[in-house]
Design a protein around this motif. Sequence first.
Motif, mmCIF file in Angstrom:
data_model
loop_
_atom_site.group_PDB
_atom_site.id
_atom_site.type_symbol
_atom_site.label_atom_id
_atom_site.label_comp_id
_atom_site.label_asym_id
_atom_site.label_seq_id
_atom_site.Cartn_x
_atom_site.Cartn_y
_atom_site.Cartn_z
ATOM 1 N N SER A 200 0.850 -1.184 0.000
ATOM 2 C CA SER A 200 0.000 0.000 0.000
ATOM 3 C C SER A 200 0.886 1.235 0.000
ATOM 4 O O SER A 200 1.890 1.284 0.719
ATOM 5 C CB SER A 200 -0.903 -0.013 1.241
ATOM 6 O OG SER A 200 -1.647 1.183 1.333
ATOM 7 N N ASP A 202 1.015 5.516 0.296
ATOM 8 C CA ASP A 202 0.438 6.823 0.585
ATOM 9 C C ASP A 202 1.008 7.824 -0.425
ATOM 10 O O ASP A 202 2.098 8.364 -0.245
ATOM 11 C CB ASP A 202 0.798 7.214 2.023
ATOM 12 C CG ASP A 202 0.375 8.633 2.384
ATOM 13 O OD1 ASP A 202 -0.339 9.271 1.590
ATOM 14 O OD2 ASP A 202 0.769 9.100 3.473
ATOM 15 N N HIS A 231 -3.426 5.071 -1.831
ATOM 16 C CA HIS A 231 -4.079 6.046 -0.952
ATOM 17 C C HIS A 231 -3.793 7.423 -1.558
ATOM 18 O O HIS A 231 -2.717 7.984 -1.369
ATOM 19 C CB HIS A 231 -3.472 5.900 0.450
ATOM 20 C CG HIS A 231 -3.986 6.873 1.467
ATOM 21 N ND1 HIS A 231 -5.086 6.627 2.254
ATOM 22 C CD2 HIS A 231 -3.529 8.091 1.846
ATOM 23 C CE1 HIS A 231 -5.275 7.648 3.079
ATOM 24 N NE2 HIS A 231 -4.351 8.552 2.847
ATOM 25 N N ASP A 234 -5.763 12.758 1.071
ATOM 26 C CA ASP A 234 -5.603 12.914 2.511
ATOM 27 C C ASP A 234 -5.610 14.406 2.824
ATOM 28 O O ASP A 234 -5.925 15.232 1.959
ATOM 29 C CB ASP A 234 -4.309 12.243 3.003
ATOM 30 C CG ASP A 234 -4.440 11.711 4.431
ATOM 31 O OD1 ASP A 234 -4.738 12.513 5.340
ATOM 32 O OD2 ASP A 234 -4.247 10.504 4.631
ATOM 33 N N GLU A 276 -7.980 3.983 -2.812
ATOM 34 C CA GLU A 276 -8.532 4.379 -1.526
ATOM 35 C C GLU A 276 -8.796 5.879 -1.499
ATOM 36 O O GLU A 276 -7.870 6.688 -1.611
ATOM 37 C CB GLU A 276 -7.584 4.028 -0.375
ATOM 38 C CG GLU A 276 -8.150 4.424 0.987
ATOM 39 C CD GLU A 276 -7.148 4.364 2.122
ATOM 40 O OE1 GLU A 276 -7.516 4.770 3.246
ATOM 41 O OE2 GLU A 276 -6.001 3.927 1.891
ATOM 42 N N ASP A 278 -10.237 8.067 1.276
ATOM 43 C CA ASP A 278 -10.554 7.955 2.697
ATOM 44 C C ASP A 278 -11.623 8.967 3.098
ATOM 45 O O ASP A 278 -11.571 10.129 2.721
ATOM 46 C CB ASP A 278 -9.273 8.206 3.505
ATOM 47 C CG ASP A 278 -9.309 7.571 4.883
ATOM 48 O OD1 ASP A 278 -10.393 7.172 5.323
ATOM 49 O OD2 ASP A 278 -8.231 7.480 5.511
ATOM 50 N N GLY A 342 -11.597 3.643 3.435
ATOM 51 C CA GLY A 342 -10.940 4.373 4.513
ATOM 52 C C GLY A 342 -11.653 4.101 5.826
ATOM 53 O O GLY A 342 -11.662 2.990 6.344
#
Length: 555
Positions: A200, A202, A231, A234, A276, A278, A342
Amino acid sequence: MSNPIRQPRAAFPATVLVGALLLAGCSQTVETEPPGSTSAKVNPSSRATPSWAPVTGTPQVVPAVRDFRRADGPGWRPSKGARVVVPAGQLSSVADEAQLLAHELGGLSVVYSGETVQPGDIEVKLSGKGGSAANNVPAEASADQAYTLTARGTRLTLTAPTDTGIFYGTRTVKQAVRAAGGLPEGTIEDRPDRPQRGMSLDNARKPFTQGWIEGRLREIADLKLNQFQLHFSDDQGFRIQSDTHPEVVSADHLTKAQVRQIIKLAQSLHISVVPELDSPGHLGAVLAHHQDLLLHKASGSVVPGAIDISNPKAAPLIDSLLKEMSELFTNPKGAPAYWHLGGDEYQALMSSSPSTTYPQLSRAARQKYGPNGTIEDLATGWLNDRQKTVEAKGKNRIEAWNDGFFSSPRASAAKNRMVDYWTGKEIGKRDPAEFLREGRNVLNFNDEFLYYVLGEPNQFTYPTGQRIYESWTPQVLRHTQPVAVPASMTGPDRIPGARFAIWADRSQAQTQAQVAAGIRLPLAALAQKTWDSRKPALSWTDFQALANRVAGPPR
């Protein structure tokens, strides 16, 4: 040599330079071929039998093969004039795997139906009913990821029920040639213990380039890892082009064209992409342009990154982004279609007195769920509704972080949602045993072993490959001990695997190159322990040396 970007089959010439790989052997296996094709036939007299120093020992690969039956003979090495033979033809679903392997072994030629398998060749063919599957559709079950490799009489034969299994067999050949020059005489029967194995990233807090991401895809594919979670949103950034809400997109982002190229490469490497977006926390980059939707405390102060799920305008904004991104992250027909909701670290649920601190949420919960309704119920309903949004777009493998699941008689998370268990440290934490006893499946993200957090904040330390290799198994979901449930609840059907997560909390703490170097051995260790969770045969020192040999130059 680093892997080339895999191109559509039509981009490869029918023959690729000189030399060819083909797996010779297993005549008992049923070949699945298109109508009118003919299997390659063994004709040992058509070419002189090559000779070489025997390949000894066991196959030198990461992860180690699960079963190897040794035989007497020289084994197999790439040799002058060797070819990769594909009896099912140039349009078969395994042709691209054969072409990639031929390229990686230095430019062997690839030949198709009607050709005889000669000394030194590699024969590649499907067995059983797998030939009816569409090309490059990720295999979900461990059995569908299996393969057999036989080195016999200077020939190599690779068979598998699906082209995913064929691909993993080619990874074994590539690594064995790099580490030991070839494969010893005998038969490999190999398959993963856990069907889901991955990484995964970020990409929201620290934007990684398309080239870096593609380099990691090739790296994890060689380790037989098959999932890549992205991801992309954010508090610090929204890193993918959006046409419906361009205002939320960060300056440094991936274009949709770049995302499509990443997805295309991943699919060719039999890797499922898990997007993803979130919510209801970690939305700072989106809410910076929709501040009327920010969550406020009773005191009037704003909670950065958290959306007010009681506001009727909140769901339409997030749903519009979910719909747009769901359409971008496409999947081959018949393939599992993943989406990560998320659900972690919603600040309203981390307060010592949620109903007092966030009275608007408490009122909304009571209105929706009755006088005993809680903010946890409201958050559960929020994720359930977001799940319905992406399912309407064809997503059928839904996940959320473990701190987004709550126990309540009024609202329950959708039963088909995977629990991605990352921590036992958060407020409101639940033991993973509870989820397993409820009948839920749990994917292992144990932050004690599998979290690579840039800058090492909040008492995180960079995980080491040695610690994963020696002390972790998929059953160790939380802290350092296996989850306390009956063994029947910890098999691959209930704990299907694990992902290694890179988080960019302090984005400038490492460069992209430093991150790539730091995660290399942990990824290799994860690959070993998810492919075979038994105690490894090699010591860590020997495994580390082998992993370095098979890795090749930095990508």
